[in-house]
Design an enzyme around this catalytic site. Structure first.
Site, PDB file in Angstrom:
ATOM      1  N   GLN A  72      -2.663  21.242  27.152  1.00 37.26           N
ATOM      2  CA  GLN A  72      -2.871  22.307  28.134  1.00 37.26           C
ATOM      3  C   GLN A  72      -1.948  22.109  29.347  1.00 37.26           C
ATOM      4  O   GLN A  72      -0.925  21.477  29.236  1.00 37.26           O
ATOM      5  CB  GLN A  72      -4.337  22.404  28.594  1.00 37.26           C
ATOM      6  CG  GLN A  72      -5.280  22.916  27.539  1.00 37.26           C
ATOM      7  CD  GLN A  72      -5.672  21.858  26.536  1.00 37.26           C
ATOM      8  OE1 GLN A  72      -6.038  20.764  26.924  1.00 37.26           O
ATOM      9  NE2 GLN A  72      -5.584  22.173  25.271  1.00 37.26           N
ATOM     10  N   LYS A  78       6.004  21.411  25.991  1.00 35.77           N
ATOM     11  CA  LYS A  78       5.850  19.943  25.985  1.00 35.77           C
ATOM     12  C   LYS A  78       6.277  19.341  24.653  1.00 35.77           C
ATOM     13  O   LYS A  78       6.854  18.269  24.627  1.00 35.77           O
ATOM     14  CB  LYS A  78       4.391  19.554  26.245  1.00 35.77           C
ATOM     15  CG  LYS A  78       3.924  19.851  27.647  1.00 35.77           C
ATOM     16  CD  LYS A  78       2.471  19.511  27.826  1.00 35.77           C
ATOM     17  CE  LYS A  78       1.543  20.476  27.138  1.00 35.77           C
ATOM     18  NZ  LYS A  78       1.240  21.711  27.831  1.00 35.77           N
ATOM     19  N   ASP A  87       1.538  25.663  27.648  1.00 31.96           N
ATOM     20  CA  ASP A  87       2.644  26.268  26.909  1.00 31.96           C
ATOM     21  C   ASP A  87       3.990  26.133  27.614  1.00 31.96           C
ATOM     22  O   ASP A  87       4.847  27.010  27.510  1.00 31.96           O
ATOM     23  CB  ASP A  87       2.360  27.765  26.609  1.00 31.96           C
ATOM     24  CG  ASP A  87       0.987  27.952  26.021  1.00 31.96           C
ATOM     25  OD1 ASP A  87       0.673  27.238  25.066  1.00 31.96           O
ATOM     26  OD2 ASP A  87       0.231  28.816  26.518  1.00 31.96           O
ATOM     27  N   GLY A 118      -1.440  23.622  21.521  1.00 34.67           N
ATOM     28  CA  GLY A 118      -0.480  24.072  20.512  1.00 34.67           C
ATOM     29  C   GLY A 118       0.906  23.645  20.926  1.00 34.67           C
ATOM     30  O   GLY A 118       1.459  24.194  21.862  1.00 34.67           O
ATOM     31  N   HIS A 119       1.439  22.625  20.278  1.00 33.99           N
ATOM     32  CA  HIS A 119       2.782  22.148  20.606  1.00 33.99           C
ATOM     33  C   HIS A 119       3.718  22.516  19.465  1.00 33.99           C
ATOM     34  O   HIS A 119       3.543  22.056  18.344  1.00 33.99           O
ATOM     35  CB  HIS A 119       2.784  20.627  20.805  1.00 33.99           C
ATOM     36  CG  HIS A 119       1.976  20.193  21.991  1.00 33.99           C
ATOM     37  ND1 HIS A 119       1.590  18.899  22.205  1.00 33.99           N
ATOM     38  CD2 HIS A 119       1.507  20.896  23.032  1.00 33.99           C
ATOM     39  CE1 HIS A 119       0.899  18.834  23.329  1.00 33.99           C
ATOM     40  NE2 HIS A 119       0.838  20.032  23.838  1.00 33.99           N
TER      41      HIS A 119
HETATM   42  P1  IMP Z   1     -10.635  26.419  25.870  1.00 36.24           P
HETATM   43  O1  IMP Z   1      -9.795  25.222  26.183  1.00 36.24           O
HETATM   44  O2  IMP Z   1     -10.523  26.883  24.453  1.00 36.24           O
HETATM   45  O3  IMP Z   1     -12.062  26.256  26.314  1.00 36.24           O
HETATM   46  O4  IMP Z   1     -10.068  27.647  26.745  1.00 36.24           O
HETATM   47  C1  IMP Z   1     -10.128  27.675  28.160  1.00 36.24           C
HETATM   48  C2  IMP Z   1      -8.868  28.259  28.763  1.00 36.24           C
HETATM   49  O5  IMP Z   1      -7.766  27.367  28.535  1.00 36.24           O
HETATM   50  C3  IMP Z   1      -8.445  29.607  28.147  1.00 36.24           C
HETATM   51  O6  IMP Z   1      -7.845  30.390  29.159  1.00 36.24           O
HETATM   52  C4  IMP Z   1      -7.382  29.205  27.134  1.00 36.24           C
HETATM   53  O7  IMP Z   1      -6.475  30.258  26.855  1.00 36.24           O
HETATM   54  C5  IMP Z   1      -6.717  28.065  27.874  1.00 36.24           C
HETATM   55  N1  IMP Z   1      -6.061  27.115  26.986  1.00 36.24           N
HETATM   56  C6  IMP Z   1      -6.629  26.135  26.244  1.00 36.24           C
HETATM   57  N2  IMP Z   1      -5.684  25.447  25.569  1.00 36.24           N
HETATM   58  C7  IMP Z   1      -4.503  25.969  25.915  1.00 36.24           C
HETATM   59  C8  IMP Z   1      -3.147  25.642  25.580  1.00 36.24           C
HETATM   60  O8  IMP Z   1      -2.831  24.697  24.848  1.00 36.24           O
HETATM   61  N3  IMP Z   1      -2.191  26.445  26.156  1.00 36.24           N
HETATM   62  C9  IMP Z   1      -2.493  27.455  27.007  1.00 36.24           C
HETATM   63  N4  IMP Z   1      -3.740  27.773  27.356  1.00 36.24           N
HETATM   64  C10 IMP Z   1      -4.737  27.035  26.816  1.00 36.24           C
END
Ligand code: IMP
Length: 426
Positions: free
Chosen positions: A226, A18, A15, A42-43
Site C-alpha cells: 500500500q 514499488k 500503486d 498489487g506489485h
Molecule cells: P483494504 O486494504 O482492502 O481494507 O482497503 C482499504 C483502502 O486501501 C481502499 O481504499 C483500497 O483501495 C486501498 N488499498 C488497499 N491496498 C491497496 C494497494 O495495494 N494499492 C492501492 N490502494 C490500496
C-alpha cells in the site's frame, strides 16, 4: 547497499510502482520481508517481457539466492497464498524453498472476506472502497484477540475451540445483521486442516532469522505494501487500510525500529488513488483522463480505475518527514511527457493551519494552491542516464527535491526493469 537494512515504502495512496523498484535493487539484497497488509497489495513487474503481479509474496522472490519472509504483521489468506505460489512457480524456480512464514501471522478466513464484502455493499456503514479481501476484518480480529493464527492450525483441539467461538460470533452477524446463511463449521475446520499440511514446511522463526541476518551484516529489505497515506494511524482515516506502514516494521517482524539504515520512498510524478476518500489534487477533467490512459492507471488487485491528479507536495513533504525518508524514487515521469504545463500543489487554501490539517488528515475542505512548471516535448521515456533528461524535466525534479527536502535518487522512465535512472542510491 551491501549490509544495509532498508525500508521501501510508497509515499502516496499506493500503486507508486514499488514492484519495479524492488526488482531493481533486489539483486543486491539477501532477504526481502513483508511486514503488514495482505493480498490487498498489487506489485506489477515486467521481467523478460512477462508481466507478473504479486499480492502477498515479496516481489523480490523472482530473484535467485534470496530469502523471502512474511512477518507476523501480515494477514495471510492461505487460499490466496497457495494460488500465488502456484502461479509464480510457473515462471520462477524454487518459490516455496525461498519462503518463510511466521507462525504468529493472523489468517484471513472466508468469514473475513464475506463480512468485508457485505459491509461494502451495505448502506448502513461507511464504505471505504476496500479491495474486498478481508484485510480490515482480519485485523479487527487481531486486535480483538480472536485471530486464528498460523500456529493454531497445527493443534487440532485449539483450532477446534477457537474456530467454534469465532464462528459463533460471525454467524450471529451474518444471520441477524445481514440475513445471510451461516458458514458451516465442519467444512471450514476441514479446510483449515488440509491447508495446514501445505503450510507446515513454510513456517519458520521469521524474527530470529532476520535478527541473525542483520547480525551477519546481510542486506535486508522491508517491503511496505500500500502507501503511507493509507496507514491506519497516519493516513486519511477512515479511508485507509488497516495496518501501519513504516511504524509497523518493528511489531510486524519483531525487530527494533533503530535497525533501519535507510528509508527509500517511492512517489509517482503525479498522484493516484483507488477507493473512496479525499484527494485534494484530483483532476476530474481531460488531464486526469490523459494521466489515467497514458499511465495505465487500473488497480493491479481489483481492476478498478484509479483516480488521477497532480502531485501533492504538501502531503509528500509531510509523509517524508513522518517516515524518515532518506531518498525518493520518482516513478512514471514519462507519463508527463508531452504536457504543456505541469502543476504541483505547494500549499492549501483553508481556514485551518496546514499543520492542524495534517494532524487530523481531514482533507476534504482544503483547496490546493499550485505552482506551475513548464512541460517538455523531448521524451523521458526509456532513458537511463540523468544527463539525457531534458532541462525542464530536470528543473521539475530539482524543484521536488527542494519542496520535500530529500534527494531524488532514482527515476523510473518506463515499465521495464532497464527504464531506470539510478543517481546516488546508497
Ligand atoms: P483494504 O486494504 O482492502 O481494507 O482497503 C482499504 C483502502 O486501501 C481502499 O481504499 C483500497 O483501495 C486501498 N488499498 C488497499 N491496498 C491497496 C494497494 O495495494 N494499492 C492501492 N490502494 C490500496
Amino acid at each position: 547497499m551491501a549490509g544495509k537494512v532498508i525500508s521501501l515504502l510508497g509515499l502516496q495512496w499506493g500503486d507508486e510502482g514499488k514492484g519495479k523498484v524492488v526488482d531493481n535493487i533486489a539483486k543486491d539484497i539477501s532477504a526481502a520481508v513483508r511486514y503488514q497488509g495482505g493480498h490487498n497489495a498489487g506489485h506489477t513487474l515486467i521481467v523478460e517481457e512477462k508481466t507478473m503481479v504479486f499480492h502477498l509474496l515479496p516481489s523480490a522472490i523472482c530473484h535467485e539466492n534470496i530469502r523471502c519472509y512474511l512477518g507476523r504483521g501480515v494477514v495471510v489468506s492461505l487460499d490466496a497464498l497457495f494460488e500465488e505460489i502456484d502461479d509464480a512457480s510457473e515462471i520462477i524456480k524454487g518459490v516455496e524453498e525461498k519462503l518463510v512464514i511466521s507462525p504468529a501471522c493472523s489468517l484471513i478466513q472466508p468469514y473475513h472476506i464475506k463480512l468485508d464484502q457485505l459491509r461494502e455493499k451495505s448502506n448502513t456503514s461507511i464504505t471505504i472502497g476496500t479491495t474486498g479481501r478481508g484485510i480490515g476484518t482480519a485485523y479487527e480480529d487481531r486486535v480483538g484477540r480472536r485471530s486464528i493464527r498460523a500456529i493454531d492450525l497445527f493443534n487440532e483441539s485449539r483450532l477446534h475451540n477457537k474456530l467454534t467461538e469465532v464462528l459463533e460470533y460471525y454467524n450471529f452477524l451474518f444471520v441477524n445483521s445481514f440475513g445471510q446463511e451461516p458458514i458451516d463449521f465442519h467444512e471450514l475446520y476441514d479446510l483449515n486442516l488440509v491447508q495446514a499440511e501445505r503450510l507446515k514446511p513454510l513456517i519458520g522463526n521469521v524474527g530470529n532469522e532476520i535478527k541473525q541476518l542483520i547480525e551477519e551484516e546481510k542486506s535486508v529489505l522491508f517491503e511496505g505494501a500500500q502507501g503511507a497515506l493509507l496507514d491506519v494511524s497516519l493516513g486519511t482515516y477512515p479511508f485507509v487500510t488497516s495496518s501501519n506502514l513504516i511504524g509497523g516494521i518493528s511489531s510486524g517482524v519483531g525487530i527494533s525500529p533503530t535497525k533501519i539504515d535507510y528509508s527509500l520512498g517511492i512517489a509517482k510524478a503525479y498522484t493516484t488513488r483507488v477507493g473512496q476518500g479525499p484527494f485534494p489534487t484530483e483532476l476530474d477533467n481531460n488531464i486526469g483522463e490523459y494521466l489515467s490512459k497514458k499511465g495505465g492507471e487500473v488497480g493491479a488487485t481489483t481492476g478498478r480505475k484509479r483516480r488521477c491528479g497532480w502531485l501533492d507536495a504538501v502531503l509528500l513533504k509531510h509523509i517524508v518527514y513522518l517516515n524518515g525518508i532518506d531518498g525518493i524514487c520518482l516513478t512514471k515521469i514519462d507519463v508527463l511527457d508531452g504536457l504543456e504545463s505541469i502543476k504541483v500543489c505547494t500549499n492549501y487554501k483553508s481556514s485551518h493551519a496546514i499543520e492542524d490539517i495534517l494532524e487530523s488528515m481531514i482533507l476534504d475542505e482544503v483547496e490546493p494552491i499550485y505552482t506551475d512548471f513548464k512541460g517538455w516535448n523531448e521524451p523521458t521515456y526509456g532513458l537511463n542516464r540523468f544527463e539525457d533528461l531534458n532541462s525542464n524535466a530536470r528543473k521539475y525534479i530539482a524543484a521536488l527535491e527542494e519542496l520535500c527536502g530529500v534527494p531524488i535518487v532514482m527515476i523510473s522512465t518506463g515499465p521495464k526493469r532497464e527504464d531506470t535512472i539510478i543517481r546516488d542510491l546508497i
